[in-house]
Design an enzyme around this catalytic site. Structure first.
Site, PDB file in Angstrom:
ATOM      1  N   ASP A  25      48.035  37.350  46.481  1.00 52.95           N
ATOM      2  CA  ASP A  25      47.483  38.529  47.180  1.00 52.95           C
ATOM      3  C   ASP A  25      47.263  38.351  48.687  1.00 52.95           C
ATOM      4  OD1 ASP A  25      47.460  39.379  44.580  1.00 52.95           O
ATOM      5  OD2 ASP A  25      45.288  39.592  44.402  1.00 52.95           O
ATOM      6  N   GLU A  73      48.028  42.666  44.585  1.00 48.54           N
ATOM      7  CA  GLU A  73      47.112  43.485  43.788  1.00 48.54           C
ATOM      8  C   GLU A  73      47.214  44.923  44.277  1.00 48.54           C
ATOM      9  OE1 GLU A  73      42.995  42.272  43.866  1.00 48.54           O
ATOM     10  OE2 GLU A  73      42.345  44.075  42.814  1.00 48.54           O
ATOM     11  N   LYS A 130      50.299  43.339  40.363  1.00 44.14           N
ATOM     12  CA  LYS A 130      49.281  43.225  39.307  1.00 44.14           C
ATOM     13  C   LYS A 130      48.160  44.238  39.550  1.00 44.14           C
ATOM     14  CE  LYS A 130      46.808  39.327  41.522  1.00 44.14           C
ATOM     15  NZ  LYS A 130      45.529  39.990  41.735  1.00 44.14           N
ATOM     16  N   LYS A 133      42.665  41.378  38.512  1.00 42.59           N
ATOM     17  CA  LYS A 133      42.385  40.191  39.312  1.00 42.59           C
ATOM     18  C   LYS A 133      43.295  39.041  38.906  1.00 42.59           C
ATOM     19  CE  LYS A 133      37.757  41.890  40.133  1.00 42.59           C
ATOM     20  NZ  LYS A 133      37.996  43.215  39.519  1.00 42.59           N
ATOM     21  N   VAL A 158      44.184  34.479  48.256  1.00 45.93           N
ATOM     22  CA  VAL A 158      42.830  35.037  48.358  1.00 45.93           C
ATOM     23  C   VAL A 158      42.536  35.969  47.182  1.00 45.93           C
ATOM     24  CG1 VAL A 158      42.801  34.866  50.867  1.00 45.93           C
ATOM     25  CG2 VAL A 158      43.671  36.965  49.814  1.00 45.93           C
ATOM     26  N   THR A 159      41.203  36.164  46.927  1.00 42.74           N
ATOM     27  CA  THR A 159      40.111  35.347  47.421  1.00 42.74           C
ATOM     28  C   THR A 159      39.813  34.278  46.384  1.00 42.74           C
ATOM     29  OG1 THR A 159      38.389  36.777  46.446  1.00 42.74           O
ATOM     30  CG2 THR A 159      39.067  37.267  48.703  1.00 42.74           C
ATOM     31  N   CYS A 163      40.496  36.717  42.742  1.00 44.99           N
ATOM     32  CA  CYS A 163      41.830  36.729  42.134  1.00 44.99           C
ATOM     33  C   CYS A 163      42.427  35.340  41.950  1.00 44.99           C
ATOM     34  CB  CYS A 163      42.755  37.621  42.940  1.00 44.99           C
ATOM     35  SG  CYS A 163      42.289  39.359  42.779  1.00 44.99           S
ATOM     36  N   GLN A 203      34.244  18.417  35.369  1.00 47.57           N
ATOM     37  CA  GLN A 203      34.444  18.117  33.940  1.00 47.57           C
ATOM     38  C   GLN A 203      35.871  17.614  33.680  1.00 47.57           C
ATOM     39  OE1 GLN A 203      32.415  21.005  31.220  1.00 47.57           O
ATOM     40  NE2 GLN A 203      32.354  22.317  33.042  1.00 47.57           N
TER      41      GLN A 203
HETATM   42  N1  TIU Z   1      42.786  39.466  45.500  1.00 48.48           N
HETATM   43  C1  TIU Z   1      41.473  39.508  45.299  1.00 48.48           C
HETATM   44  O1  TIU Z   1      40.804  38.500  45.318  1.00 48.48           O
HETATM   45  N2  TIU Z   1      40.899  40.778  45.100  1.00 48.48           N
HETATM   46  C2  TIU Z   1      39.602  41.077  45.422  1.00 48.48           C
HETATM   47  O2  TIU Z   1      39.160  42.203  45.201  1.00 48.48           O
HETATM   48  N3  TIU Z   1      38.870  40.110  46.024  1.00 48.48           N
HETATM   49  C3  TIU Z   1      37.603  40.222  46.526  1.00 48.48           C
HETATM   50  O3  TIU Z   1      37.043  39.203  46.916  1.00 48.48           O
HETATM   51  N4  TIU Z   1      37.038  41.404  46.594  1.00 48.48           N
END
Ligand code: TIU
Length: 222
Positions: A25, A73, A130, A133, A158-159, A163, A203
């Site tokens: 993303d 996304e 997609k 997430k 990210v993030t 995701c 772990q």
């Molecule tokens: N790609 C992704 O992480 N989508 C999000 O909505 N991330 C947020 O941190 N909001």
């Protein structure tokens, strides 16, 4: 040929022929002002800092002949794949599907949907759209990895705690060995990034491995 990354909590061996670089993303909607990330009230400048690192890793991976999968996304224009549980989150001023400075927020084909030009896909690389997430939920990713006999995923994007982590957990449950590039991922919340790195590798690598990009680049060059 087997390469080994000096990672945490221990070394991560992989065969580049059975490994994909999975970039999650890296879209204008998350990295640039005026997109979905900003509409949720976040400071998107934090995410821009990882772009040069992602570029370096992507270039080295391509030079080794490694396969790349990018994800984006977004939702269909009619929002039929966006449940209320997602649509109703965030700031009431701008929501998914509303018109913002980069077109409709988080909608396929709008300017904000694009992967940033620095990391744009090239021929032969797979782009997975997609709605959720996780990169596996409601996508053809698993089948595509199976066709290529991919067993290992090296992950950036990210993030970190949304995701990226969701995709790594989905991948772990499906049997993939995953390494997260520490300086190739970022969150709007630095403390969430740090916590995510720690919980992934805790772990005995319960979800996966983490390593700095330098360690990956050294492994590729070795
Ligand atoms: N790609 C992704 O992480 N989508 C999000 O909505 N991330 C947020 O941190 N909001």
């Amino acid at each position: 040929m087997i390469k080994t990354v000096h990672a945490q909590p221990f070394d991560y061996p992989f065969d580049i022929r059975h490994t994909a670089l999975l970039i999650i993303d890296m879209q204008r909607d998350f990295v640039e002002p005026g997109g979905f990330g900003a509409s949720l009230g976040n400071d998107v400048s934090l995410l821009q800092a990882i772009v040069p690192t992602c570029q370096r890793v992507l270039q080295a991976w391509r030079e080794m002949g490694g396969w790349v999968v990018h994800t984006r996304e977004a939702h269909k224009a009619d929002l039929s794949d966006c449940p209320p549980a997602k649509l109703n989150r965030g700031s009431p001023t701008l929501r998914i599907g509303d018109v913002g400075p980069m077109g409709r927020i988080l909608i396929r084909g709008e300017p904000g949907h694009a992967i940033i030009p620095e990391l744009a896909p090239i021929e032969g690389e797979l782009v997975i759209d997609k709605p959720g997430k996780g990169a596996f939920y409601a996508t053809p990713l698993r089948e595509a990895l199976e066709v290529r006999q991919i067993t290992h995923l090296i992950v950036m994007g990210v993030t970190t705690e949304v995701c990226v982590q969701t995709s790594m957990r989905e991948a772990n449950d499906r049997g993939y060995d995953c390494l997260l590039v520490e300086d190739g991922t970022e969150s709007y919340f630095p403390q969430f990034k740090q916590a995510t790195l720690e919980m992934i590798r805790a772990q005995g690598a319960i979800v996966g491995w983490t390593a700095p990009s330098e360690a990956l680049l050294q492994a590729l060059a070795a």
